[in-house]
Design an enzyme around this catalytic site. Structure first.
Site, mmCIF file in Angstrom:
data_model
loop_
_atom_site.group_PDB
_atom_site.id
_atom_site.type_symbol
_atom_site.label_atom_id
_atom_site.label_comp_id
_atom_site.label_asym_id
_atom_site.label_seq_id
_atom_site.Cartn_x
_atom_site.Cartn_y
_atom_site.Cartn_z
ATOM 1 N N SER D 133 19.994 36.790 -6.746
ATOM 2 C CA SER D 133 19.709 36.339 -5.390
ATOM 3 C C SER D 133 20.960 36.307 -4.533
ATOM 4 C CB SER D 133 19.103 34.934 -5.439
ATOM 5 O OG SER D 133 19.148 34.349 -4.161
ATOM 6 N N ARG D 241 7.887 58.472 -11.710
ATOM 7 C CA ARG D 241 9.313 58.421 -11.417
ATOM 8 C C ARG D 241 10.156 59.388 -12.249
ATOM 9 N NH1 ARG D 241 9.050 56.355 -6.440
ATOM 10 N NH2 ARG D 241 7.991 54.341 -6.407
#
Lengths: 320, 320, 320, 320
Positions: D133, D241
Site C-alpha cells: 500500500s 496472458r
C-alpha cells in the site's frame, strides 16, 4: 474427543476399503518446505462425525496463522516474527475488516451431508465444489433420520425455525414414517435402475437411466462433496451457519468446522470469536439508545425510534 | 409460438391470483430514458412453459445490443452508431473472447424447476439467486412426472446419460410408480406439518417444523427462484446446458433461455451461435490432423497421437 | 444541487460532441413494462462532478425498492404491496443480513477517476468493469491536481492517512511541482507516440507503440471506465469507501454514489444508513464492557480485557 | 536453467536481509501428511526473474495432479491409482471442460511487476490479492526500463500492439528519456515526503501524506503483491496472458508461471498445452469451410460466409 476415539466413532459408517484408504493417507509423511500447522495435521483425513451418517473430513490445507501476517506485510520471509506481534496484527486485521490476508489460507474438506443441508451449503458461492453425480454414480443407501430429541414443532415466535420438542411417542411415530419412506424410496430407486433382462418368466428390471431414477429419492438422502474455501470466506460462512438462527442440521457441520479452524489457525480463530461470533452490531438508533443508557437515562421503546422487534433484539443483546 | 398461445399454455399451472398479478405487470407501462429492447419487452412477465409444470419467466432486463458496444467503447452516448458496425464489433468481441462488454447486460428470471434440476442449475456461481425457503414456506404439491417418451435407459456408450427409450408399457409402469410415490410423499409431508390438536378422539397432527418435514420430499418436487445473471455468464451457462451432453431436463430450460436471448440481444445471440454453440475446438493434435487431411494426406488414429476416444470425437466433428 | 446546476458544472470538462451525445440520451424516452425509479431517471446520463475533472455518471439501472421485496417473496407480481410493509421488510432483510434480495438491483456507472483511485476501486471484484485501454487509445491530457486545502501531512496518529493541512505557501509549491510534472509527462508521452517521419531536416517522432509510451505517465492521470455492480455489493463498497478511514480521493466518489442510491432506492438507502453506515460493531469484550457500564459499574481499560487501541476506539464509539 | 543459476540471477535485486529471509525459508523442512509435488518444492520461495527488476516467486501451493483426480472421484483415499489412468482422466476432464476438479489445486505467488502490468493483471477477479500500500509504505525506487530490443512501433496491422522494433539510436534516446523521467519522479516523490523541519535557514520538507505524494509516480514503477489463485482460474489467466496477443510485459510473467505449473502438476500442464494453449477454435462457419476443404473442395473467402478478417485468421490457423 481424542483422535483415537474420533477415528473409531467415525469409522462406523465406512467400508473396510475406505478405512484402509484413510489409514494409508494418515501414514503418509513427506518433507516439505511449506508452512504447516501441527494442530490440523493431527486431524488430516479423519472423518469428524456429524449427524447420523455424515462427516467433515479435512483433505488438505494451505497456510497457517503466519501466512496471514506474511501476506499482510507482503514479506519475503515467513510471516511470524514474534507470536505476540502476530496475534496483535491478526486482531487488528479482523477488527478493521482488512479481509484479504485471511484469503491467503485455504481449506479443503470432504463433506457428507443430507441433500437438504447441501442445498443450503451450496448457496455459498465463494467456494470450489465437486459433488458426487447422480447421473454417473449409483447413490448410496444412506438417509438422515433425526434423533427423537431433534424433532421439534414449528416455532411460534417468528415464521422460521423450531420451537418445542415433540413428545416422545409422537417423535417415534414420525421417525417410523421417515424410516419407512426412506426404505421404500431406495427400494424403488433400485427397481428403476435394475438392468436385469426378462428371464424364466421374471419380468426384468426397468434399466432406467441413473439421471432419471434418482428423481424419486427424498432430500434426506446423504450426498458427498469435496469443498474448498479460503479462510475469509469460511469465516463468513461460519458467522452465518454456526449462528443460533441457522437450522440445527447445518449448524452441526459449522461446529465441526469451527473445531478444525481452532486447531489450524488458533490466533485467527480467537480473533474471529471475539470480533465476529461473539460480537454485536448496533444500528445507528441502537447505538444512540446505548449511549443514553450509559449516561443513566431511562429509555423506552416508544421514544427509541426503534420498532418493537428491533427493541426486543437490542434488549436481548444488552441482557436487559 | 405466438404470445397469446404462450400465455394460454403457461397459465394452466397458475392460480387466478397469480394470473392477475402477471396481467397487472403486463399492463404496466412507464416512460424511461433507459435503453430497451422491444423483443424482450414482448416476453416480459410471461411464463414460458418448460416440462410439465415448470417455466422460465423474464422479470427484468438491463441493456440491449447497443449496451455491449457502448461499454466496449466506454462511450458518452448510446452504443449504436450503425447496426452494421455494431454487429461487426460484437462479432469481433465474441471471437476474441473480449468478454467484459457482455457483462454489461443483465437478465432477471423467475424459474420454476424440479429440485434435481435446480441442484445442477445452482452450480453456476456467477449468478444471484433467491429461492423459496422450505424453512419458511409450505411447498406446493407439484412434482415433475416425465412424458413416456422421455424415459430412457442408461446409455451404454459412456458412463453418463441416456440411451434408448423405454418400451411404452414399461414406461407406463415407471410413471405409475413415480406418481404414487409423489402422492404419498406429499401426503406424509402434510401429516408431518399438520398442527391440528387432538380432538374428539382424533389423534391430532405432528406439527413438525417445516424445516424438518420437508426432508421427506423427493427431488422431483418443483421449487422456484429468482435468478439474475449477466449476459457473458449466461452465455457460459448456455454453452454447457444447451449442449447435447446436458441432461434433457435442464437443457429444456436452457432452450427457453436461448429464445429469450434471441429476442433480447439478436446481434449477440447470432455471434454466440456462430462462435460458441456451433463452434468446434480442436486440440493441438486435432489441428495437426486437420492440416494433414486438408493437404490430402491419409491419417489413421494410430499415427495421430490421439486416443481412440479423441479420434472418434474428431471424426464426428469433421463429419468423416 | 439542482439538475440544471449539475449539468452546467459537469459539462465543463466535456467536449461539445460529448455534451451532445449526453443530451441525446437525456431526451430519449421509451415506454417500458419494467420497474422504474423516478428519482434515478432524473439523474440518468448526467455527469456528477467529482474532484477537478472526474465524474460519476449513471448509465443504466435495474430494479427499485419493490424489486428487493419481490425477490425476497419470489413473487409473481410486483414487490410492492404497501409502502409501509415494504419498508419494514427491507429493514428486516438488512438487519438480519439476508443479502441476496439486494443483489436483484443493478447499477451501471460511467466513472472518470485518477489511476491511483481506480487502482483502489478495482479491488472490488464483485463488479463488472470495462476500462479505456492504453494499448488501443491515446489517453487524454487530464491530471488530478488537488485543491490546496486537500494537501495534508502524513498523520502521526497511525501509520496511514492524513493529518493537518499544509501551510498555504507550501501547498502552492507542491501544486506547482505536480502541475509541471504532469505537463512534462504528457509532453513526453506525445513525443514518444509521435509517428511523423523525418522531413526537411526534422528528426521525426519515435512512433513508439501506445502500450509502451503510456508507461511514462503518472498515476494522477485520469482514466475512465464502465462499472456495473449489484446493490448488495455496492453497499459493501460504500461501507468501506464512504467511511472516514478511506482516502479522501475515493471517498468523494463513494459520496456521489450514495447520492445516486438515495435517489434510486430510498427505502434500501435508509436501512443501509441505519444498519450499516451509522452502525457500530462491538466485539464480545466490548459488549461485556457496555453491559457493565449500563449497570452503572465503573470500568477501566486495565480490567476490560481490551488493548489500549481497542479501548480508545470503544470510548469514541460510545462518545465517552 | 538450474536452480543455482536461478537463485543467483534473481538475488541481484534483493537486499541482504531479503536474501537471508528466503534462504531461511528454503532451509525449512517439516514432515506433513499433505499431498506434495517434488517439482514445485524445488522452486519454493525462489524469485524467478522477469523483466529488469520483477519476479515470480512461489510462496505456497496446495495439491498435485493426484488432487485433481481425487476430487473428480470424490474419493476417500489419494487420487493416484496408476499414473497412466490419472493422465487419461485429467485429459478427459480438460477436454470436456469439467473444470471444478482443477479448482482443487491452489497456488500462491509473490509477484513484483510494473504498475501498468499489475493493472492488467488485477483484472482477473477470481484470485486473492494483497498488494503493497502506497498509503502506508514508502515505495521503492525501482522502475521498469525496457531493453532496446523491446521498444517497438505501434502496429499497423490492427489497432492494438506492437510492430517493428525501433532503430537502435532511436531506442537509446527513448530509454534516456524514460530513465530521466523515472529519476526525476522519484526525486520529487522524496521531496514531497520529506518530513525534515526548517533548520539553519534550510526550508524543510513538505511532509506530504504518502497517499498523496505517490500520485506523482509513473506507472512503470514496480509494485509487489501476494497473489493466490486456483489451477482452473490460473489456466484461464494463462490462456489469455501467455497468448501471442498479450502485451509482452505481462506475457513474460505468464511464461514464468507456465514453468511453475509444469513443475507442479505435469499431467495437468500437458493436457492444458494440448487442449487449450495449442488448440484452435473453429466457428460454425469455419468448421463448415474445413469440412469442405477436407472433401477436396476449393473454397474462397467470398463463398465462405466469413468476413475477410475471419478468413485470414482461419487460413493462419490452418497454415494455408
Amino acid at each position: 474427543m481424542a483422535v483415537s476415539e474420533l477415528a473409531r466413532s467415525a469409522e462406523s459408517g465406512l467400508t473396510d476399503e475406505q478405512r484402509a484408504e484413510i489409514q494409508a493417507l494418515r501414514e503418509r509423511s513427506a518433507a516439505t518446505r511449506r508452512a504447516g500447522s501441527p494442530g490440523i495435521e493431527e486431524l488430516l483425513y479423519l472423518p469428524l462425525p456429524v449427524l447420523d451418517h455424515g462427516f467433515v473430513r479435512v483433505v488438505d490445507y494451505m497456510g497457517d496463522d503466519g501466512a496471514i501476517v506474511q501476506a499482510a506485510r507482503v514479506s519475503y520471509g515467513a510471516g511470524t516474527k514474534r507470536k505476540r506481534d502476530d496475534a496483535g496484527l491478526i486482531k487488528y486485521l479482523m477488527r478493521h475488516r482488512h479481509t484479504t490476508p485471511f484469503e491467503m489460507c485455504e481449506l479443503k474438506l470432504h463433506l457428507k451431508m443430507p441433500i437438504f443441508v447441501a442445498r443450503q451449503h451450496c448457496r455459498h458461492r465463494a467456494a470450489s465444489l465437486n459433488e458426487i453425480s447422480g447421473r454417473y454414480s449409483i447413490l448410496d443407501r444412506e438417509f438422515y433420520i433425526p434423533r427423537p430429541e431433534d424433532l421439534a414443532k414449528q416455532t411460534t415466535v417468528n415464521r422460521q425455525g423450531r420451537g418445542e420438542v415433540l413428545e416422545h411417542e409422537q417423535a417415534l411415530r414420525v421417525l417410523e414414517l421417515l424410516k419407512e419412506d426412506a426404505a421404500r424410496a431406495y427400494e424403488h430407486y433400485e427397481q428403476l435402475l435394475d438392468e436385469s433382462r426378462p428371464e424364466n418368466g421374471e419380468p426384468g428390471g426397468f434399466g432406467l437411466a441413473r439421471e432419471l431414477a434418482r428423481m424419486d429419492l427424498p432430500v434426506n438422502l446423504y450426498t458427498q462433496m469435496y469443498w474448498k474455501i479460503d479462510l475469509h470466506n469460511l469465516f463468513h460462512y461460519l458467522s452465518l451457519r454456526a449462528d443460533a438462527h441457522a437450522q440445527y442440521e447445518i449448524r452441526v457441520y459449522a461446529d465441526a468446522m469451527l473445531r478444525v479452524v481452532k486447531a489450524w489457525v488458533p490466533l485467527a480463530y480467537e480473533a474471529f470469536m471475539d470480533y465476529r461470533m461473539g460480537a454485536a452490531e448496533l444500528s445507528a438508533k441502537g447505538l444512540a439508545v446505548v449511549q443514553r443508557l450509559i449516561r443513566g437515562e431511562k429509555v423506552e421503546q416508544a421514544d427509541s425510534g426503534m420498532s418493537p422487534g428491533e427493541w426486543r433484539e437490542l434488549m436481548e443483546t444488552l441482557e436487559l
